[in-house]
Write a protein that holds these residues in place. Sequence first.
Motif, PDB file in Angstrom:
ATOM      1  N   ARG A  43       2.162  -0.125  -4.091  1.00  0.00           N
ATOM      2  CA  ARG A  43       2.936  -0.033  -5.336  1.00  0.00           C
ATOM      3  C   ARG A  43       3.176  -1.442  -5.860  1.00  0.00           C
ATOM      4  O   ARG A  43       4.028  -2.162  -5.338  1.00  0.00           O
ATOM      5  N   ASP A  85       4.521  -2.342  -8.560  1.00  0.00           N
ATOM      6  CA  ASP A  85       5.860  -2.517  -9.137  1.00  0.00           C
ATOM      7  C   ASP A  85       6.929  -2.752  -8.062  1.00  0.00           C
ATOM      8  O   ASP A  85       7.937  -3.394  -8.310  1.00  0.00           O
ATOM      9  N   GLU A  86       6.684  -2.260  -6.854  1.00  0.00           N
ATOM     10  CA  GLU A  86       7.648  -2.454  -5.766  1.00  0.00           C
ATOM     11  C   GLU A  86       7.265  -3.639  -4.881  1.00  0.00           C
ATOM     12  O   GLU A  86       8.085  -4.148  -4.123  1.00  0.00           O
ATOM     13  N   ARG A 144       5.247  -3.305  -2.430  1.00  0.00           N
ATOM     14  CA  ARG A 144       5.216  -2.736  -1.080  1.00  0.00           C
ATOM     15  C   ARG A 144       4.288  -1.539  -1.046  1.00  0.00           C
ATOM     16  O   ARG A 144       3.944  -0.970  -2.086  1.00  0.00           O
ATOM     17  N   HIS A 157       4.119   2.287  -0.288  1.00  0.00           N
ATOM     18  CA  HIS A 157       5.173   3.305  -0.321  1.00  0.00           C
ATOM     19  C   HIS A 157       4.529   4.680  -0.126  1.00  0.00           C
ATOM     20  O   HIS A 157       3.826   5.174  -1.007  1.00  0.00           O
ATOM     21  N   ILE A 212       8.165   2.987   3.881  1.00  0.00           N
ATOM     22  CA  ILE A 212       7.835   1.796   3.093  1.00  0.00           C
ATOM     23  C   ILE A 212       7.360   0.707   4.048  1.00  0.00           C
ATOM     24  O   ILE A 212       7.945   0.504   5.128  1.00  0.00           O
TER      25      ILE A 212
END
Length: 162
Positions: free
Chosen positions: A99, A101-102, A104, A106, A113
């Motif tokens: 991800r 946007d994270e 990480r 996920h 995570i």
Amino acid sequence: MQLQEDNTVSRRRFLLGAWGVALLALFGQAGSALFGFMKPRVEEGGFGSEVVAGRVEEFQPGTISHVRKGRFYISTLEDGGMLALWHRCTHLGCTVPWREDEGRFHCPCHNSIFTTTGEVVSGPAPRPLDLFPIKIEDGVVIVDTSAPIIRAEFDPSQKTYA
Ligand code: FES
């Protein structure tokens, strides 16, 4: 009359023999099909063998690259060290997306995570993402997907440098 009896027996034997041959052929084909179905499918250059991930320069520091045919990510850390992380969640085996946007990995199944080194941040996953060994030959990154490395934690010695 005797001749007719001999012919009858002979016909019966012939039919039994023909049935036997037909059954043997049938079982032979069924066995062959079953063996083909059960045999692990290792495609040359695909998952289960050595997979060419790309040229070293394609993996810039601080990036994550998904190599779908090998079912792994090349995680290139800030210092240039590379990890080949199996995209299979260590909880129940779901494919874990990266991800952006994270920042990480996920897992959509039960929310595990993972960091860029594959370590567990949260969730039910019991251990980090598994690794595959990396070798670099003539500037090409090659990942051996036949030998996953199960690990309890990330260690800097797991990184491969060009
Ligand atoms: S399979 Fe990934 S968290 Fe359960």
